[in-house]
Design a protein around this motif. Structure first.
Motif, PDB file in Angstrom:
ATOM      1  N   THR A 112       0.836  -1.207   0.000  1.00 38.31           N
ATOM      2  CA  THR A 112       0.000   0.000   0.000  1.00 38.31           C
ATOM      3  C   THR A 112       0.870   1.256   0.000  1.00 38.31           C
ATOM      4  O   THR A 112       0.580   2.223  -0.722  1.00 38.31           O
ATOM      5  CB  THR A 112      -0.932  -0.008   1.226  1.00 38.31           C
ATOM      6  N   MET A 129      -4.521   2.957  -8.647  1.00 40.89           N
ATOM      7  CA  MET A 129      -5.299   1.892  -8.034  1.00 40.89           C
ATOM      8  C   MET A 129      -5.902   0.929  -9.053  1.00 40.89           C
ATOM      9  O   MET A 129      -6.489  -0.091  -8.672  1.00 40.89           O
ATOM     10  CB  MET A 129      -6.409   2.468  -7.154  1.00 40.89           C
ATOM     11  N   THR A 134      -1.440  -3.351  -8.333  1.00 42.31           N
ATOM     12  CA  THR A 134      -2.468  -3.640  -7.324  1.00 42.31           C
ATOM     13  C   THR A 134      -2.826  -5.127  -7.282  1.00 42.31           C
ATOM     14  O   THR A 134      -3.349  -5.620  -6.276  1.00 42.31           O
ATOM     15  CB  THR A 134      -3.747  -2.832  -7.604  1.00 42.31           C
ATOM     16  N   TYR A 137      -1.824  -7.657  -4.376  1.00 43.13           N
ATOM     17  CA  TYR A 137      -2.668  -7.986  -3.220  1.00 43.13           C
ATOM     18  C   TYR A 137      -3.160  -9.437  -3.301  1.00 43.13           C
ATOM     19  O   TYR A 137      -3.220 -10.146  -2.289  1.00 43.13           O
ATOM     20  CB  TYR A 137      -3.886  -7.059  -3.166  1.00 43.13           C
ATOM     21  N   ALA A 160      -6.213  -6.303   3.114  1.00 44.04           N
ATOM     22  CA  ALA A 160      -5.964  -5.882   1.736  1.00 44.04           C
ATOM     23  C   ALA A 160      -7.114  -5.017   1.232  1.00 44.04           C
ATOM     24  O   ALA A 160      -6.891  -3.955   0.620  1.00 44.04           O
ATOM     25  CB  ALA A 160      -5.779  -7.107   0.848  1.00 44.04           C
ATOM     26  N   GLN A 163      -7.157  -1.544   3.227  1.00 46.77           N
ATOM     27  CA  GLN A 163      -6.045  -0.665   2.835  1.00 46.77           C
ATOM     28  C   GLN A 163      -6.244  -0.158   1.413  1.00 46.77           C
ATOM     29  O   GLN A 163      -5.962   1.013   1.123  1.00 46.77           O
ATOM     30  CB  GLN A 163      -4.713  -1.417   2.955  1.00 46.77           C
ATOM     31  N   PHE A 164      -6.703  -1.046   0.547  1.00 44.59           N
ATOM     32  CA  PHE A 164      -6.977  -0.631  -0.834  1.00 44.59           C
ATOM     33  C   PHE A 164      -8.049   0.458  -0.860  1.00 44.59           C
ATOM     34  O   PHE A 164      -7.911   1.472  -1.556  1.00 44.59           O
ATOM     35  CB  PHE A 164      -7.435  -1.840  -1.645  1.00 44.59           C
ATOM     36  N   SER A 168      -7.538   4.397  -1.865  1.00 45.88           N
ATOM     37  CA  SER A 168      -8.354   4.877  -2.984  1.00 45.88           C
ATOM     38  C   SER A 168      -9.134   6.132  -2.580  1.00 45.88           C
ATOM     39  O   SER A 168      -9.181   7.128  -3.324  1.00 45.88           O
ATOM     40  CB  SER A 168      -9.322   3.781  -3.445  1.00 45.88           C
ATOM     41  N   TYR A 191     -13.924   1.274  -6.488  1.00 44.65           N
ATOM     42  CA  TYR A 191     -12.891   0.857  -5.545  1.00 44.65           C
ATOM     43  C   TYR A 191     -13.512   0.139  -4.341  1.00 44.65           C
ATOM     44  O   TYR A 191     -12.891  -0.758  -3.752  1.00 44.65           O
ATOM     45  CB  TYR A 191     -12.072   2.068  -5.100  1.00 44.65           C
ATOM     46  N   LYS A 194     -14.017  -3.326  -5.674  1.00 43.34           N
ATOM     47  CA  LYS A 194     -12.779  -4.095  -5.720  1.00 43.34           C
ATOM     48  C   LYS A 194     -12.322  -4.468  -4.301  1.00 43.34           C
ATOM     49  O   LYS A 194     -11.805  -5.565  -4.075  1.00 43.34           O
ATOM     50  CB  LYS A 194     -11.692  -3.297  -6.427  1.00 43.34           C
ATOM     51  N   SER A 195     -12.531  -3.559  -3.371  1.00 43.89           N
ATOM     52  CA  SER A 195     -12.192  -3.850  -1.981  1.00 43.89           C
ATOM     53  C   SER A 195     -13.023  -5.024  -1.462  1.00 43.89           C
ATOM     54  O   SER A 195     -12.515  -5.906  -0.760  1.00 43.89           O
ATOM     55  CB  SER A 195     -12.429  -2.612  -1.113  1.00 43.89           C
TER      56      SER A 195
END
Length: 437
Positions: A112, A129, A134, A137, A160, A163-164, A168, A191, A194-195
């Motif tokens: 990160t 991102m 990325t 991760y 992960a 933090q992502f 973002s 985002y 994706k998280s």
């Protein structure tokens, strides 16, 4: 009655913890080695790819320098862990679980931080991102399965994802110029999605880790079953019988089985023991029984009891045989021949053996308590075999068998002869005896 392992719950727990910890160390080492290889591969790929495009970019662009530095340092870090586990497995009795959480957090935080540093090279920092780095991760999440712990995999995926998402959100808020039509530049929703995927990946990895752990536990339990069977039967059982028993998952029910029983006696053993030291007596016994055990194993028999001056041998239990009497007679003749050869070659003191053989139905199974059990053969066939053996002195013979045994075998030795009907001590009916040697 099921075959039960004495103290199994306590012993297996201790055995499992010890063996699982060894596997735990091996998996941690395997994980570190894979990550070191992946990062080293990334270093080589990055250098090759960008030098092919324009070698000046590689040396002067901060993006590539930062990414390369990260890959090199992580490769060295994971290689150091791999080396530590290779050299230090014996030094640490147990790998603490908190170290796994700490290591996972450190690895993710380094990634990160690297992404944040790289984002400074973008005109729109948030676009870092959706850049290839990325995906690293997912390497950490996937390989968390080797840690054999659902919580660690879940923690890795959750950390992960959070933090992502945090980075973002920070980069979107920091960004001054938005692209009117670019949803990735102005909306946090992609985002968040994706998280969420990263967190779900952690859950999936945890499930896989749990399944791997269960398969390892099953393997360890099966190994312990094998050890229990070997401890129970020691060197009495031939490898073929052990394999059959293991194939039956160590379950031996008490049941009636057709067996042939041999009682072996060393003639005048007491006189020998009285005139020799304890060391000499034990050496003699070991040499004698070494011959007997090898022959019994060859003919798929089991030595149920060592009696000091002899032994009790069973054919047809715990694993049934097509013709236990045939196996018993062949084994007895081989024992007699091998003992004679050992006498002639001076391998053992001059030894005369007597054997009695009977075939019939017996009850087989474990007897004893929760703390100690023994596989046992009981029935008239055992008593009669013992009584038949005792008659060898009276008839100056070496192998006596009942008529039932003779009826079962395909051929009898040439020198065999009918002794006649005899009355065995404790047995009401007379039986017909044959002298085979």
């Amino acid at each position: 009655m099921k075959f039960r392992f004495p103290g199994r719950n306590i012993q297996l727990e201790t055995f499992f913890e010890r063996e699982f910890e060894k596997e735990n160390f091996r998996r941690e080492r395997q994980r570190a080695g894979l990550l070191a290889f992946i990062f080293a591969l990334g270093v080589g790929g990055l250098v090759l790819f960008f030098n092919l495009l324009d070698h000046t970019i590689f040396f002067y662009n901060s993006f590539y320098q930062t990414l390369l530095t990260y890959l090199i340092l992580m490769s060295l870090y994971e290689a150091l862990i791999w080396f530590f586990f290779k050299k230090g497995m014996i030094l640490i009795p147990k790998f603490p679980i908190f170290a796994k959480f700490g290591n996972s957090t450190f690895e993710l935080t380094c990634l990160t931080g690297t992404l944040y540093w790289i984002s400074k090279e973008f005109q729109q920092p948030i676009l870092v991102m959706i850049s290839p780095p990325t995906f690293i991760y997912f390497f950490f999440i996937i390989l968390s399965t080797l840690r054999l712990n659902f919580s660690v995999s879940l923690w890795t995926g959750t950390m992960a994802g959070l933090q992502f998402l945090a980075l973002s959100y920070f980069l979107i808020e920091k960004q001054a110029v938005y692209s009117e039509n670019d949803v990735y530049a102005k909306s946090i929703l992609p985002y968040i999605a994706k998280s969420f995927i990263l967190i779900l990946s952690g859950i999936a990895a945890g499930y896989v880790a749990q399944q791997i752990k269960r398969s390892i536990q099953l393997s360890i339990e099966n190994t312990e079953k094998q050890n229990q069977i070997l401890r129970l039967f020691g060197q009495q059982v031939s490898p073929e019988i052990v394999q059959v028993m293991l194939a039956q998952s160590g379950t031996l029910e008490s049941r009636h089985m057709k067996v042939a029983v041999i009682f072996v006696d060393i003639r005048d053993f007491t006189k020998y023991a009285d005139k020799h030291s304890a060391e000499e007596v034990v050496e003699y016994q070991n040499a004698f029984f070494g011959i007997v055990v090898g022959i019994v194993n060859k003919h798929k028999g089991v030595i149920n009891q060592f009696l000091g001056d002899g032994c009790m041998i069973t054919f047809g239990a715990p694993v049934s045989l097509e013709n236990p009497a045939e196996n018993a007679v062949k084994a007895a003749i081989d024992i007699l021949d091998e003992i004679r050869n050992a006498n002639e070659n001076g391998l053992i003191p001059n030894t005369i053996v007597n054997m009695g053989i009977q075939v019939g139905d017996a009850v087989t199974g474990n007897i004893g308590s929760e703390t100690r059990q023994q596989y046992n053969i009981t029935g008239n066939v055992v008593i009669q075999a013992a009584r038949i053996e005792q008659l060898n002195k009276e008839y100056h013979s070496h192998i006596l068998v009942s008529q039932q045994v003779v009826d079962e075998i395909t051929a009898i030795p040439i020198e065999s002869k009918l002794v006649g009907y005899v009355h065995l001590k404790g047995i009401e009916e007379e039986i017909s005896l044959w002298q085979l040697a």
